[in-house]
Each structure stands twice: as C-alpha cells, then as structure tokens.
Design a protein around this motif. Structure first.
Motif, mmCIF file in Angstrom:
data_model
loop_
_atom_site.group_PDB
_atom_site.id
_atom_site.type_symbol
_atom_site.label_atom_id
_atom_site.label_comp_id
_atom_site.label_asym_id
_atom_site.label_seq_id
_atom_site.Cartn_x
_atom_site.Cartn_y
_atom_site.Cartn_z
ATOM 1 N N LYS A 1 0.841 -1.213 0.000
ATOM 2 C CA LYS A 1 0.000 0.000 0.000
ATOM 3 C C LYS A 1 0.873 1.259 0.000
ATOM 4 C CE LYS A 1 -4.285 -1.604 0.459
ATOM 5 N NZ LYS A 1 -5.294 -1.452 -0.561
ATOM 6 N N ILE A 2 1.926 1.248 0.798
ATOM 7 C CA ILE A 2 2.827 2.404 0.820
ATOM 8 C C ILE A 2 3.489 2.561 -0.541
ATOM 9 C CG2 ILE A 2 4.981 3.324 1.786
ATOM 10 C CD1 ILE A 2 4.169 2.016 4.455
ATOM 11 N N ASP B 1 2.412 1.635 -3.406
ATOM 12 C CA ASP B 1 1.427 2.107 -4.389
ATOM 13 C C ASP B 1 1.161 3.601 -4.272
ATOM 14 O OD1 ASP B 1 1.169 -0.460 -5.372
ATOM 15 O OD2 ASP B 1 -0.713 -0.882 -4.312
ATOM 16 N N THR B 2 1.324 4.151 -3.051
ATOM 17 C CA THR B 2 1.017 5.572 -2.859
ATOM 18 C C THR B 2 2.217 6.489 -3.070
ATOM 19 O OG1 THR B 2 1.373 5.451 -0.479
ATOM 20 C CG2 THR B 2 -0.869 5.085 -1.260
ATOM 21 N N ASP C 1 4.625 8.591 -4.899
ATOM 22 C CA ASP C 1 4.615 9.266 -6.193
ATOM 23 C C ASP C 1 5.977 9.065 -6.848
ATOM 24 O OD1 ASP C 1 4.558 10.962 -8.360
ATOM 25 O OD2 ASP C 1 4.038 12.756 -7.224
#
Length: 196
Positions: free
Chosen positions: A34-35, A37-38, A40
């Motif tokens: 999740k990290i 994927d977030t 940038d």
C-alpha cells in the motif's frame, strides 16, 4: 525534493489487521505494498524489494550486500512496527530489522565508479505502528489516563534495542513527572518519530 525510501519490516508477520480484499488474511508485506502504491514515483523512489522479488535462494551475505546497496543512498527509512516483528528467541544482531536500521543511521564511505570517496548521510527514520488482527495497537502503545496530560505509553521493551535507544534521547527534552512516578515527554523527544 523527493526522497529515496527504504522500508524495514517483518515480511511474514500475519498478526496484523486485514487491509486486503482477501479472506486469506494479511501480512505486513500488504501494508508495504500500500505504501509502495502511494509513493509518487515522479517525486520519490522506493528502494526496498518488490513483492515478487525472491531473495530466499540467496545466502545471507548476498542478501545483506543487496540491502546495504539499497539503504546506502536512501534518505528515509520507514520501520513497520508489527506485533511479531521481533523474534524473542533470537539476538537482535541475528535479525534483519536491527541491521537495516543500524546501517540507515550510519554515515558510510564508499568509492564510486569514478574513484572518488562518497559518504552517505544518516537517514531520517519514521516508525509506523500497524494494528494487530483485532485492530488494536495495545501490544505496543496505549493511552494512560492517570495524568492530567492523558499521555500515551510506548512499550519500548517489546521492540528492538536500536529502536529503543533512539527514542526519548533528545538532550534537554521537556518532561514532567506523572502521578504514578513515571516520566512524561512532550514534543519531539526522539530521533525516531512514531505514527500509529
């Protein structure tokens, strides 16, 4: 300016709150995904291993060399605090997370491809506390109501020594005594910041 991010965690710890759509459970690796994927990618670079990357066939020495190369030029180390991150039957020095944190905190000199000596900088460090399967953080932190300040307790004896020694270590930190005789810290009193 972006950061080069390395995440230190216990891959297979499955005593974590399920954040997936799967009924098969969840591990700390799902939180790391999740990290990842977030992040940038136009601004930040993820330096850790990808979920599909299998290092299990490599020797410990080879794995450590790969990890050191990733940590060396990273600028931020995120530590995922999970209920079973620490194997109480093994010495800290024999577990990956303390080694990764130690290397993250060092300034290491290397010779680059041009023959010049280049020294890494100490990483910023952020610890993220993950809830256990029941959604609770009490295995590591809880609110304490005996003081007027309603402080939060961190059970530092349950984590690795290197994390513990980088907490509540600010010289001249602002403290007060609690009604039960314990010490309450105010503001940013640690090199390692925590976020539940």
């Amino acid at each position: 300016m972006g950061r080069k991010i390395f995440i230190s965690y216990k891959y297979a710890d499955d005593d974590v709150y399920n954040i997936t759509d799967s009924s098969n459970g969840c591990t700390v690796r799902d939180y790391v995904d999740k990290i990842e994927d977030t992040i940038d990618s136009s601004d930040h670079v993820y330096k850790g291993e990808s979920d599909g990357e299998d290092l299990s066939l490599l020797s410990d020495e080879t794995i450590w060399e790969k990890l050191k190369n990733r940590i060396y030029d990273s600028t931020l180390t995120i530590i995922m605090i999970s209920k079973n991150m620490r194997d109480a039957l093994k010495a800290d020095k024999d577990q990956w997370i303390p080694r990764e944190i130690s290397y993250s905190l060092k300034e290491v000199s290397r010779v680059n491809s041009s023959g010049q000596s280049v020294t890494s900088k100490t990483n910023a460090v952020l610890a993220v506390v993950i809830p256990d399967q029941s959604g609770s953080y009490t295995y590591y932190t809880y609110d304490k109501g005996c003081c007027p300040s309603k402080c939060r307790v961190l059970l530092t004896y349950k984590i690795f020594d290197i994390i513990n020694k980088n907490m509540f270590n600010l010289k001249n930190s602002e403290t007060n005594d609690c009604n039960d005789g314990s010490k309450v810290y105010y503001g940013d009193s640690s090199y390692l910041s925590f976020a539940p």
